[in-house]
Design an enzyme around this catalytic site. Structure first.
Site, mmCIF file in Angstrom:
data_model
loop_
_atom_site.group_PDB
_atom_site.id
_atom_site.type_symbol
_atom_site.label_atom_id
_atom_site.label_comp_id
_atom_site.label_asym_id
_atom_site.label_seq_id
_atom_site.Cartn_x
_atom_site.Cartn_y
_atom_site.Cartn_z
ATOM 1 N N TRP A 98 0.830 -1.208 0.000
ATOM 2 C CA TRP A 98 0.000 0.000 0.000
ATOM 3 C C TRP A 98 0.857 1.249 0.000
ATOM 4 C CZ3 TRP A 98 -4.086 -1.510 -2.021
ATOM 5 C CH2 TRP A 98 -4.718 -2.696 -1.639
ATOM 6 N N ASP A 166 -1.802 7.110 5.713
ATOM 7 C CA ASP A 166 -2.835 6.140 5.333
ATOM 8 C C ASP A 166 -3.070 5.261 6.552
ATOM 9 O OD1 ASP A 166 -4.320 4.002 4.427
ATOM 10 O OD2 ASP A 166 -2.918 3.414 2.848
ATOM 11 N N LYS A 190 -11.794 -1.466 6.511
ATOM 12 C CA LYS A 190 -10.856 -2.243 7.320
ATOM 13 C C LYS A 190 -11.249 -2.246 8.799
ATOM 14 C CE LYS A 190 -8.289 -3.470 3.840
ATOM 15 N NZ LYS A 190 -7.511 -2.447 3.185
HETATM 16 C C1 LIG Z 1 -6.861 -2.014 1.907
HETATM 17 C C2 LIG Z 1 -5.880 -0.921 1.993
HETATM 18 C C3 LIG Z 1 -5.767 0.057 0.989
HETATM 19 C C4 LIG Z 1 -6.627 0.041 -0.247
HETATM 20 O O1 LIG Z 1 -7.899 0.422 0.102
HETATM 21 P P1 LIG Z 1 -9.081 0.603 -0.960
HETATM 22 O O2 LIG Z 1 -10.123 1.258 -0.109
HETATM 23 O O3 LIG Z 1 -9.458 -0.754 -1.436
HETATM 24 O O4 LIG Z 1 -8.611 1.472 -2.051
HETATM 25 C C5 LIG Z 1 -4.843 1.067 1.159
HETATM 26 N N1 LIG Z 1 -4.068 1.126 2.254
HETATM 27 C C6 LIG Z 1 -4.139 0.208 3.233
HETATM 28 C C7 LIG Z 1 -3.245 0.329 4.415
HETATM 29 C C8 LIG Z 1 -5.039 -0.839 3.136
HETATM 30 O O5 LIG Z 1 -5.114 -1.754 4.112
#
Ligand SMILES: *Cc1c(COP(=O)(O)O)cnc(C)c1O
Length: 355
Positions: A98, A166, A190
């Site tokens: 990511w 993020d 998540k």
């Molecule tokens: C799952 C995830 C993403 C991607 O997320 P989407 O909402 O599917 O675009 C990005 N960063 C992290 C840390 C993730 O766990």
């Protein structure tokens, strides 16, 4: 009964699923899915959801909470577009898939993405430490929890540069000092709610200062802040269900109580991984994620037996991501310690019968 250790979309509390499905059938006489997002009923949902985020994370004044679309994947782009300044230069910590995604999207919109530190040399099984941060960087970006590799920053990066994070896979799992950040983003699915909305916590000071020569309307966080997160039709279902989950979180002691529960769950599992002769952890102690525990069998001859045992016990979502192999137990807020205990019991049973 199933025990969902999936990495995302996440398990949510049963009561949240129930209330959310009730609202699909009847939300003040209409279905939640057919109400106008401009109706006062939904405007109330949006503002409660925003307020609950602020309450749960103790968000200081001077920040705005938004629920947008595009997932954390679009967050990579939105972050870079909104945070780039005259230097068009940023620092990124490369801790896995990511983080790499964020780096690639920063580059794609014209940011000179400097890799300040990387753990790629060891297949991302640790969190890099003690790296330099130049003072001409427009911002520094990191991924607080690496969902795929099972590593997690145990502290916030210490820098004077604007900090972007993020937090998709560990937001609301523990207290966080929001005042240290200029921009936080997290896909809802998540640890917050259903897929479809992406949470942004934006320091108002950053708005309208981008140096990007192009800025599509939807990408400019200022437009969303000005419109109260209603620039276009918001993902009503995802926001409503996230709001219910935030109510549930706060009613159950908020993020500090969640953090205690998450620590207890992770300790239970990691202790078993470390003491069971058939298993080994993919990540060393200090960098381990409390949300996603990655581990492997020492001997792949035991794989079929282990897989049968956990399948039979109703455990789902335990298979590791292909980039690590083995197993990944994701222990988001709504997963109970009883579910973790069932996994631990199975690991012990395997050791007893095959060890
Ligand atoms: C799952 C995830 C993403 C991607 O997320 P989407 O909402 O599917 O675009 C990005 N960063 C992290 C840390 C993730 O766990």
């Amino acid at each position: 009964m199933k025990h969902n250790f999936g990495a995302g979309p996440c398990i949510l509390p049963e009561s949240v699923f129930k209330q959310s499905s009730d609202a699909i059938l009847n939300f003040n006489g209409l279905s939640l899915l057919e109400i106008s997002h401009r109706s006062s009923d939904f405007v109330d949902v949006m503002s409660e959801a925003q307020e609950l985020v602020k309450k749960a994370l103790n968000v200081p004044s001077g920040y705005t909470v938004l629920f947008l679309q595009g997932g954390a994947s679009l967050g990579f782009t939105i972050a870079a577009l909104n945070m780039m300044r005259d230097n068009k230069k940023a620092g990124y910590i490369n801790t896995g898939t990511w983080a790499k995604g964020a780096i690639a999207e920063g580059k794609a919109v014209g940011v000179d993405t400097n890799i300040l530190a990387s753990s790629e040399d060891k297949n991302f099984n640790y969190i890099p430490k003690n790296f330099n941060i130049a003072d001409d960087l427009d911002y520094v970006h990191f991924t607080s929890n690496n969902t795929i590799f099972g590593t997690q920053f145990q502290s916030i990066i210490d820098t004077d540069r604007p900090l972007v994070c993020d937090m998709s896979s560990d937001i609301f799992s523990k207290p966080v000092d929001v005042s240290k950040f200029d921009l936080i983003y997290a896909g809802a699915q998540k640890n917050l709610g259903p897929a479809g909305s992406t949470l942004y916590i934006v320091k108002n000071e950053i708005l309208g200062k981008s140096s990007s020569p192009f800025m599509p309307k939807y990408m400019d966080l200022k437009n969303h802040v000005d419109k109260g997160s209603m620039l276009n039709t918001p993902p009503v279902f995802s926001i409503y269900t996230s709001m219910l989950n935030l109510r549930h979180l706060i009613k159950n002691g908020g993020v500090s109580a969640a953090s205690d529960r998450n620590t207890a769950k992770a300790n239970l599992l990691y202790n078993e991984i470390d003491s069971n002769p058939l298993f080994k952890a993919a990540v060393k102690g200090e960098d381990r994620s409390l949300m996603n525990a990655t581990f492997l069998l020492n001997n792949n001859n035991h794989q079929a037996d282990f897989d049968n045992l956990w399948n039979d016990a109703g455990i789902v979502g335990l298979k590791g991501h292909r980039s690590v192999g083995g197993y990944r137990a994701s222990m988001y807020n709504a997963l109970t310690i009883e579910s973790v205990q069932i996994l631990v019991d199975i690991m012990q049973e395997l050791a007893r019968t095959k060890g």
